[in-house]
Design an enzyme around this catalytic site. Structure first.
Site, short mmCIF file in Angstrom:
data_model
loop_
_atom_site.label_atom_id
_atom_site.label_comp_id
_atom_site.label_asym_id
_atom_site.label_seq_id
_atom_site.Cartn_x
_atom_site.Cartn_y
_atom_site.Cartn_z
N ARG A 84 55.71 44.02 46.78
CA ARG A 84 55.27 43.52 45.48
C ARG A 84 55.62 44.53 44.40
O ARG A 84 55.14 45.66 44.42
CB ARG A 84 53.76 43.22 45.48
CG ARG A 84 53.29 42.66 44.14
CD ARG A 84 51.93 41.97 44.22
NE ARG A 84 50.84 42.84 44.53
CZ ARG A 84 49.54 42.50 44.46
NH1 ARG A 84 49.21 41.26 44.09
NH2 ARG A 84 48.60 43.35 44.79
N GLU A 142 49.19 33.19 39.55
CA GLU A 142 47.93 33.81 39.13
C GLU A 142 47.80 33.86 37.61
O GLU A 142 46.89 34.50 37.08
CB GLU A 142 47.80 35.22 39.73
CG GLU A 142 48.95 36.14 39.40
CD GLU A 142 48.84 37.50 40.09
OE1 GLU A 142 47.83 37.74 40.76
OE2 GLU A 142 49.76 38.30 39.93
N ASP A 157 42.68 37.34 39.45
CA ASP A 157 43.64 37.35 38.35
C ASP A 157 43.69 36.02 37.63
O ASP A 157 43.71 35.96 36.40
CB ASP A 157 45.04 37.71 38.87
CG ASP A 157 45.26 39.22 38.92
OD1 ASP A 157 45.18 39.84 37.86
OD2 ASP A 157 45.50 39.75 40.01
N ASP A 162 40.61 45.80 43.89
CA ASP A 162 41.79 46.47 43.36
C ASP A 162 41.82 46.22 41.85
O ASP A 162 40.81 45.84 41.26
CB ASP A 162 43.08 46.04 44.08
CG ASP A 162 43.49 44.61 43.78
OD1 ASP A 162 42.83 43.94 42.96
OD2 ASP A 162 44.48 44.15 44.37
#
Length: 650
Positions: free
Chosen positions: A348, A442, A470, A641
């Site tokens: 990612r 997202e 998100d 996160d």
């Protein structure tokens, strides 16, 4: 030429931080087939071609949001008008017209990505040990997963884990494991694994079991037996296959568990995570050039296959490295049957909105888009894997490299990413579409235009997924001027969220992703509650997901059981036959509070959000950890996160 300027070196028209330049020149470029000078030339070319457009696309985000803000303020005291709102979004270019039907055309995709439903890990690639654990999480011990978590027997009445192996708990764990085998690999004649005294080869090298009463049975479906190790009458491993996923019965009568088992079974190793995302984004604490250098070097080590991490355990110095492939004897041919020892790794990159000072333009001294640097360096690192000789252990046996791109807003930004990849491929001499693209759904502008997002990446798209934190953060940000939104717990159950989850699956199936790409769902955020995960996460498969995120290798092992319980490909075929279920008009309405929140509700929401923010930031600053378990206000450990900051700050 190269001129040193403080901690930067001028390379052509760029200033490159010495830490990053050293990592690329000494660790990543050598052996890739691209000389350092040529690589930095590519970075400069990519930045000069795309940095301005990157900035313009970010400005467009702001301009669209300003128009949405103004619309909400202008319509503040009017009832919500769905038709007028949709028309407005279309007029400003937020909502684009949906084009004709199409099917993706993506080639050279590994079966783990294209057609093997199974768990997916996300791992911060700045931590080499975690990154290696994730890569090696292709196989995991079912006995350990049951023994060591609350998915196993309740810790009471002498069944506690204890400091050393507790055979009473072990016996209960075997009962659970036998139930798994009975459900997925049933024996003939109604026999049960609890009654097996020996595994051996029978006639025509079929699997035969001797029961405790001396009678013999085989598998109800003999084709499920696909490999073994050991001698015909003294097997050491039995390989079984169901729903394209494998389990290995490990036999060692002298082992800790095997010495207590009637048939000497010492472990049941099950295929667990089939893919993992090596993360350069939300789960890492990577801010400056030194941090980014570590991220890139670890990714390169995974692509080369030589990443190692030394650590001490029980007073011993150990080395963790990538696991080799697993080999078995094929019962049909007698030849070698090899299965991958590691997951297929995706990487990612960061989103378009982040800038980095690891590289700057020499003429202006300005920072550059971090996502463009990520694309260049992560693809450079992947060349090591792509150019390995035949027969070598590779990440992608199909000859692809997989990039997951987060936080893209709509098809225009996806098309931008597609062109960036095409330019990098051209500069590196790669065939077009070698670099595959995962589109994270997202952001609201991607959700409502998902079909068109996939269309512009129809030769690269190997992944779409949904995520709560998100996506909800962007939902709240978009309707910020409309008024207070529902509490977090209620937003999870709101109409838009349910429609969004179904819409993602519907559009994925409609555009031909089945058999080519992953349709994913979000993270199980409670790493200490494996019992809860085992009970509920199966719902994501029943909703049509080919993969879903888990927080640890152990969680991957337990979640893998769901892929034996549910035939996802069959579910997807049934959903596809129904046609599109979700409606855009259910996704568009803002999740506004239906009634004013009470003072206690407001205080609870504030305290909960602040707890998440402070708990996460404290570990980031004090420990340099970008992903960890943070207790919420009820003391429940949640895997957090950077997405936590996004939703909590809203």
């Amino acid at each position: 030429g190269t001129a040193t300027m403080g901690s930067y070196e001028q390379v052509g028209g760029l200033l490159v931080h010495a830490a990053l330049k050293r990592a690329v020149d000494a660790d990543i470029a050598p052996g890739s087939g691209i000389a350092p000078a040529a690589f930095w030339g590519t970075v400069e070319k990519v930045l000069k071609e795309f940095a301005g457009e990157n900035e313009a696309l970010l400005r467009k985000r702001d301009a669209l949001q300003a128009q949405v803000d103004a619309w909400y303020l202008d319509n503040q005291n009017k009832p919500y008008d769905a038709a007028a709102y949709a028309a407005f979004l279309g007029k400003i270019g937020y909502l684009v017209p949906e084009g004709p039907d199409f099917t993706v055309n993506v080639t050279n995709v590994d079966p783990e990505v294209s057609c093997t439903p199974g768990p997916q890990l996300v791992v911060p690639v700045d931590n080499a040990r975690y990154a290696l654990n994730a890569a090696n999480a292709r196989w995991g011990s079912l006995l350990d997963a049951f023994y060591g978590t609350n998915a196993g027997p309740a810790e009471e009445n002498g069944l506690e884990k204890g400091k050393s192996y507790n055979p009473k708990r072990g016996a209960k764990v075997f009962e659970l494991a036998h139930q798994v085998l009975d459900a997925n690999f049933p024996l003939s004649g109604g026999a049960k694994y609890n009654d097996v005294a020996k595994f051996q080869l029978g006639a025509n090298k079929s699997l035969e079991v001797v029961l405790k009463d001396g009678s013999k049975q085989g598998l109800a479906k003999s084709e499920q037996f696909t490999g073994y190790n050991g001698d015909a009458s003294a097997l050491t491993e039995v390989l079984l296959k169901h729903n394209n996923m494998h389990m290995i019965i490990v036999i060692n009568p002298n082992g800790q568990a095997g010495s207590t088992h009637a048939a000497g079974v010492n472990d049941i190793i099950i295929e667990s995570a089939v893919t993992a995302i090596s993360d350069c984004e939300d789960s890492v604490a990577a801010v400056d050039a030194e941090d980014k250098a570590r991220v890139y070097k670890n990714w390169a080590g995974l692509m080369k296959g030589d990443l190692q991490e030394k650590f001490s355990k029980g007073g011993k110095e150990l080395v963790r490295k990538l696991n080799p492939d697993r080999t078995f004897v094929c019962p049909k041919s007698g030849g070698k049957h090899t299965l991958p020892g590691r997951v297929v790794l995706l990487v990612r990159n960061v989103g378009m909105h982040l800038m980095t000072d690891a590289v700057r333009f020499a003429d202006s001294g300005r920072d550059v888009p971090e996502g463009l640097v990520d694309a260049c360096v992560t693809v450079l690192a992947a060349l090591h894997d792509l150019r390995k000789p035949a027969g070598a252990q590779r990440n992608s046996r199909a000859g692809s490299m997989y990039v997951v791109k987060p936080k893209q807003h709509g098809p225009e930004e996806v098309a931008f990413t597609e062109r960036v990849f095409a330019r990098i491929e051209q500069c590196f001499g790669l065939a077009r579409n070698t670099v595959k693209l995962g589109i994270m759904d997202e952001e609201r502008r991607t959700t409502v235009n998902l079909k068109e997002c996939i269309r512009v990446a129809r030769e690269r798209c190997i992944f779409i997924n949904t995520g709560f934190l998100d996506r909800t953060g962007d939902e709240i940000h978009t309707c910020f001027r409309a008024g207070p939104v529902e509490p977090k717990a209620d937003i999870k159950k709101a109409t838009w969220r349910v429609a969004y989850e179904a819409w993602n699956v519907d559009i994925g199936i409609e555009t031909g992703l089945v058999g080519t790409a992953q349709i994913g769902k979000g993270m199980w955020a409670q790493p200490n509650n494996m019992k809860g995960m085992l009970e509920t996460k199966i719902a994501e498969l029943k909703a049509g997901a080919t993969t879903a995120w888990v927080p640890s290798p152990t969680a991957a092992t337990l979640h893998a059981l769901h892929y034996h319980m549910v035939d996802v490909l069959d579910i997807q075929a049934k959903i596809g036959a129904m046609g599109r279920r979700a409606k855009l008009e259910d996704i568009l309405p803002p999740p506004l509070a239906h009634k004013p929140l009470t003072q206690p509700q407001i205080e609870h929401e504030l305290r909960d959000s602040l707890q998440g923010i402070i708990g996460y930031i404290a570990r980031w600053i004090q420990l340099g950890v970008g992903c960890s378990s943070v207790p919420d206000i009820n003391g429940i450990e949640l895997m957090e996160d950077r997405a936590t900051l996004r939703i909590s700050s809203q």
